[in-house]
Design a protein around this motif. Structure first.
Motif, PDB file in Angstrom:
ATOM      1  N   HIS A   1     -15.413 -34.548 -48.229  1.00 43.40           N
ATOM      2  CA  HIS A   1     -15.681 -33.422 -47.325  1.00 43.40           C
ATOM      3  C   HIS A   1     -16.159 -32.192 -48.101  1.00 43.40           C
ATOM      4  O   HIS A   1     -17.063 -31.488 -47.648  1.00 43.40           O
ATOM      5  CB  HIS A   1     -14.416 -33.091 -46.536  1.00 43.40           C
ATOM      6  CG  HIS A   1     -14.576 -31.943 -45.601  1.00 43.40           C
ATOM      7  ND1 HIS A   1     -15.337 -32.037 -44.455  1.00 43.40           N
ATOM      8  CD2 HIS A   1     -14.098 -30.681 -45.646  1.00 43.40           C
ATOM      9  CE1 HIS A   1     -15.319 -30.870 -43.830  1.00 43.40           C
ATOM     10  NE2 HIS A   1     -14.563 -30.040 -44.532  1.00 43.40           N
ATOM     11  N   ARG A   2     -15.562 -31.953 -49.249  1.00 47.12           N
ATOM     12  CA  ARG A   2     -15.957 -30.799 -50.074  1.00 47.12           C
ATOM     13  C   ARG A   2     -17.211 -31.067 -50.882  1.00 47.12           C
ATOM     14  O   ARG A   2     -17.728 -30.176 -51.539  1.00 47.12           O
ATOM     15  CB  ARG A   2     -14.829 -30.418 -51.018  1.00 47.12           C
ATOM     16  CG  ARG A   2     -13.632 -29.830 -50.305  1.00 47.12           C
ATOM     17  CD  ARG A   2     -12.624 -29.401 -51.318  1.00 47.12           C
ATOM     18  NE  ARG A   2     -13.279 -28.624 -52.371  1.00 47.12           N
ATOM     19  CZ  ARG A   2     -12.976 -27.389 -52.685  1.00 47.12           C
ATOM     20  NH1 ARG A   2     -12.041 -26.782 -52.033  1.00 47.12           N
ATOM     21  NH2 ARG A   2     -13.603 -26.762 -53.657  1.00 47.12           N
ATOM     22  N   GLU A   3     -17.692 -32.300 -50.852  1.00 50.34           N
ATOM     23  CA  GLU A   3     -18.892 -32.725 -51.574  1.00 50.34           C
ATOM     24  C   GLU A   3     -18.775 -32.476 -53.073  1.00 50.34           C
ATOM     25  O   GLU A   3     -19.701 -32.005 -53.723  1.00 50.34           O
ATOM     26  CB  GLU A   3     -20.143 -32.066 -51.002  1.00 50.34           C
ATOM     27  CG  GLU A   3     -20.398 -32.465 -49.571  1.00 50.34           C
ATOM     28  CD  GLU A   3     -21.657 -31.865 -49.007  1.00 50.34           C
ATOM     29  OE1 GLU A   3     -22.370 -31.143 -49.729  1.00 50.34           O
ATOM     30  OE2 GLU A   3     -21.946 -32.131 -47.835  1.00 50.34           O
ATOM     31  N   ASN A   4     -17.607 -32.810 -53.628  1.00 53.43           N
ATOM     32  CA  ASN A   4     -17.423 -32.721 -55.073  1.00 53.43           C
ATOM     33  C   ASN A   4     -18.316 -33.753 -55.755  1.00 53.43           C
ATOM     34  O   ASN A   4     -18.423 -34.884 -55.291  1.00 53.43           O
ATOM     35  CB  ASN A   4     -15.970 -32.983 -55.451  1.00 53.43           C
ATOM     36  CG  ASN A   4     -15.065 -31.854 -55.067  1.00 53.43           C
ATOM     37  OD1 ASN A   4     -15.508 -30.859 -54.523  1.00 53.43           O
ATOM     38  ND2 ASN A   4     -13.794 -32.010 -55.354  1.00 53.43           N
ATOM     39  N   PRO A   5     -18.930 -33.382 -56.849  1.00 50.27           N
ATOM     40  CA  PRO A   5     -19.811 -34.342 -57.519  1.00 50.27           C
ATOM     41  C   PRO A   5     -19.011 -35.410 -58.253  1.00 50.27           C
ATOM     42  O   PRO A   5     -17.897 -35.172 -58.701  1.00 50.27           O
ATOM     43  CB  PRO A   5     -20.575 -33.466 -58.513  1.00 50.27           C
ATOM     44  CG  PRO A   5     -19.667 -32.332 -58.792  1.00 50.27           C
ATOM     45  CD  PRO A   5     -18.913 -32.086 -57.517  1.00 50.27           C
ATOM     46  N   SER A   6     -19.593 -36.581 -58.344  1.00 44.02           N
ATOM     47  CA  SER A   6     -18.999 -37.649 -59.140  1.00 44.02           C
ATOM     48  C   SER A   6     -19.863 -37.857 -60.369  1.00 44.02           C
ATOM     49  O   SER A   6     -21.012 -37.429 -60.414  1.00 44.02           O
ATOM     50  CB  SER A   6     -18.915 -38.935 -58.325  1.00 44.02           C
ATOM     51  OG  SER A   6     -20.203 -39.352 -57.953  1.00 44.02           O
ATOM     52  N   ILE A   7     -19.311 -38.498 -61.361  1.00 44.81           N
ATOM     53  CA  ILE A   7     -20.100 -38.748 -62.563  1.00 44.81           C
ATOM     54  C   ILE A   7     -21.128 -39.826 -62.252  1.00 44.81           C
ATOM     55  O   ILE A   7     -20.938 -40.629 -61.332  1.00 44.81           O
ATOM     56  CB  ILE A   7     -19.205 -39.166 -63.747  1.00 44.81           C
ATOM     57  CG1 ILE A   7     -18.449 -40.460 -63.447  1.00 44.81           C
ATOM     58  CG2 ILE A   7     -18.260 -38.063 -64.122  1.00 44.81           C
ATOM     59  CD1 ILE A   7     -17.739 -41.031 -64.635  1.00 44.81           C
ATOM     60  N   PRO A   8     -22.227 -39.866 -62.970  1.00 46.93           N
ATOM     61  CA  PRO A   8     -23.279 -40.846 -62.673  1.00 46.93           C
ATOM     62  C   PRO A   8     -22.832 -42.303 -62.817  1.00 46.93           C
ATOM     63  O   PRO A   8     -23.379 -43.176 -62.171  1.00 46.93           O
ATOM     64  CB  PRO A   8     -24.370 -40.523 -63.694  1.00 46.93           C
ATOM     65  CG  PRO A   8     -24.131 -39.120 -64.089  1.00 46.93           C
ATOM     66  CD  PRO A   8     -22.660 -38.893 -63.975  1.00 46.93           C
ATOM     67  N   ARG A   9     -21.821 -42.557 -63.650  1.00 48.25           N
ATOM     68  CA  ARG A   9     -21.353 -43.938 -63.839  1.00 48.25           C
ATOM     69  C   ARG A   9     -20.484 -44.437 -62.696  1.00 48.25           C
ATOM     70  O   ARG A   9     -20.157 -45.621 -62.643  1.00 48.25           O
ATOM     71  CB  ARG A   9     -20.545 -44.042 -65.126  1.00 48.25           C
ATOM     72  CG  ARG A   9     -21.339 -43.817 -66.367  1.00 48.25           C
ATOM     73  CD  ARG A   9     -20.481 -44.045 -67.579  1.00 48.25           C
ATOM     74  NE  ARG A   9     -19.115 -43.588 -67.354  1.00 48.25           N
ATOM     75  CZ  ARG A   9     -18.327 -43.081 -68.272  1.00 48.25           C
ATOM     76  NH1 ARG A   9     -18.763 -42.951 -69.500  1.00 48.25           N
ATOM     77  NH2 ARG A   9     -17.112 -42.700 -67.999  1.00 48.25           N
ATOM     78  N   THR A  10     -20.048 -43.579 -61.801  1.00 47.70           N
ATOM     79  CA  THR A  10     -19.208 -44.005 -60.693  1.00 47.70           C
ATOM     80  C   THR A  10     -19.968 -44.982 -59.812  1.00 47.70           C
ATOM     81  O   THR A  10     -21.092 -44.700 -59.385  1.00 47.70           O
ATOM     82  CB  THR A  10     -18.742 -42.797 -59.857  1.00 47.70           C
ATOM     83  OG1 THR A  10     -18.038 -41.902 -60.697  1.00 47.70           O
ATOM     84  CG2 THR A  10     -17.854 -43.224 -58.712  1.00 47.70           C
ATOM     85  N   LYS A  11     -19.348 -46.119 -59.552  1.00 47.14           N
ATOM     86  CA  LYS A  11     -20.000 -47.128 -58.722  1.00 47.14           C
ATOM     87  C   LYS A  11     -20.012 -46.669 -57.272  1.00 47.14           C
ATOM     88  O   LYS A  11     -19.132 -45.956 -56.817  1.00 47.14           O
ATOM     89  CB  LYS A  11     -19.272 -48.465 -58.841  1.00 47.14           C
ATOM     90  CG  LYS A  11     -19.398 -49.070 -60.210  1.00 47.14           C
ATOM     91  CD  LYS A  11     -18.703 -50.406 -60.267  1.00 47.14           C
ATOM     92  CE  LYS A  11     -18.839 -50.992 -61.662  1.00 47.14           C
ATOM     93  NZ  LYS A  11     -18.176 -52.279 -61.775  1.00 47.14           N
ATOM     94  N   GLY A  12     -21.030 -47.086 -56.535  1.00 44.78           N
ATOM     95  CA  GLY A  12     -21.114 -46.757 -55.119  1.00 44.78           C
ATOM     96  C   GLY A  12     -21.746 -45.407 -54.845  1.00 44.78           C
ATOM     97  O   GLY A  12     -21.442 -44.787 -53.830  1.00 44.78           O
ATOM     98  N   GLN A  13     -22.619 -44.940 -55.712  1.00 44.33           N
ATOM     99  CA  GLN A  13     -23.284 -43.649 -55.497  1.00 44.33           C
ATOM    100  C   GLN A  13     -24.060 -43.636 -54.185  1.00 44.33           C
ATOM    101  O   GLN A  13     -24.076 -42.641 -53.480  1.00 44.33           O
ATOM    102  CB  GLN A  13     -24.229 -43.329 -56.663  1.00 44.33           C
ATOM    103  CG  GLN A  13     -23.531 -43.081 -57.974  1.00 44.33           C
ATOM    104  CD  GLN A  13     -22.822 -41.748 -58.014  1.00 44.33           C
ATOM    105  OE1 GLN A  13     -23.183 -40.815 -57.310  1.00 44.33           O
ATOM    106  NE2 GLN A  13     -21.795 -41.665 -58.832  1.00 44.33           N
ATOM    107  N   SER A  14     -24.696 -44.766 -53.869  1.00 41.45           N
ATOM    108  CA  SER A  14     -25.452 -44.822 -52.613  1.00 41.45           C
ATOM    109  C   SER A  14     -24.518 -44.707 -51.408  1.00 41.45           C
ATOM    110  O   SER A  14     -24.886 -44.126 -50.393  1.00 41.45           O
ATOM    111  CB  SER A  14     -26.254 -46.118 -52.542  1.00 41.45           C
ATOM    112  OG  SER A  14     -25.390 -47.233 -52.563  1.00 41.45           O
TER     113      SER A  14
END
Length: 124
Positions: free
Chosen positions: A94-107
């Motif tokens: 909900h807060r749209e915190n960014p994840s690291i690029p290696r996190t699976k499921g970016q799409s």
């Protein structure tokens, strides 16, 4: 108290302590919120379960009757930890915190955020 009972209690305490340590290190060292969720919800819950089981065995032998309080605490933790992790993940989305690029499921993260924006436009 017999030797084997003391050995079982010590084993559960050591295993529980190791899992608590691993979960705490994971909470401190993992890079983003989505990966940090695994530390307290998986390893730490298993660790505290081991500590509480050893406490239950010890108290049962010392008191001569079954110790229910440790079982209730363990059940409460096993039920609430996944719910808390789910709420943290939803708040992070909900807060749209960014994840690291290696996190699976970016799409999937992108789809969820895009769907939320589309739902807001339809309600207007």
């Amino acid at each position: 108290m017999s030797f084997y009972t003391e050995l079982l209690i010590c084993f559960l305490l050591v295993v529980g302590g190791v899992f608590l340590l691993i979960g705490s290190i994971g909470l401190a060292r993992l890079p983003d919120v989505f990966t940090r969720l695994h530390g307290p919800t998986k390893a730490t819950t298993l660790g505290i379960t081991g500590v509480l089981l050893s406490s239950m065995i010890y108290q049962t032998i010392n008191q001569g009757s079954f110790s229910v309080s440790e079982v209730l605490i363990t059940l409460f933790l096993l039920i609430t930890a996944p719910v808390a992790a789910n709420m943290i993940a939803k708040a992070t989305l909900h807060r749209e915190n960014p994840s690291i690029p290696r996190t699976k499921g970016q799409s999937l993260l992108h789809n969820i955020r895009h769907r939320k924006a589309a739902d807001a436009e339809q309600s207007d």
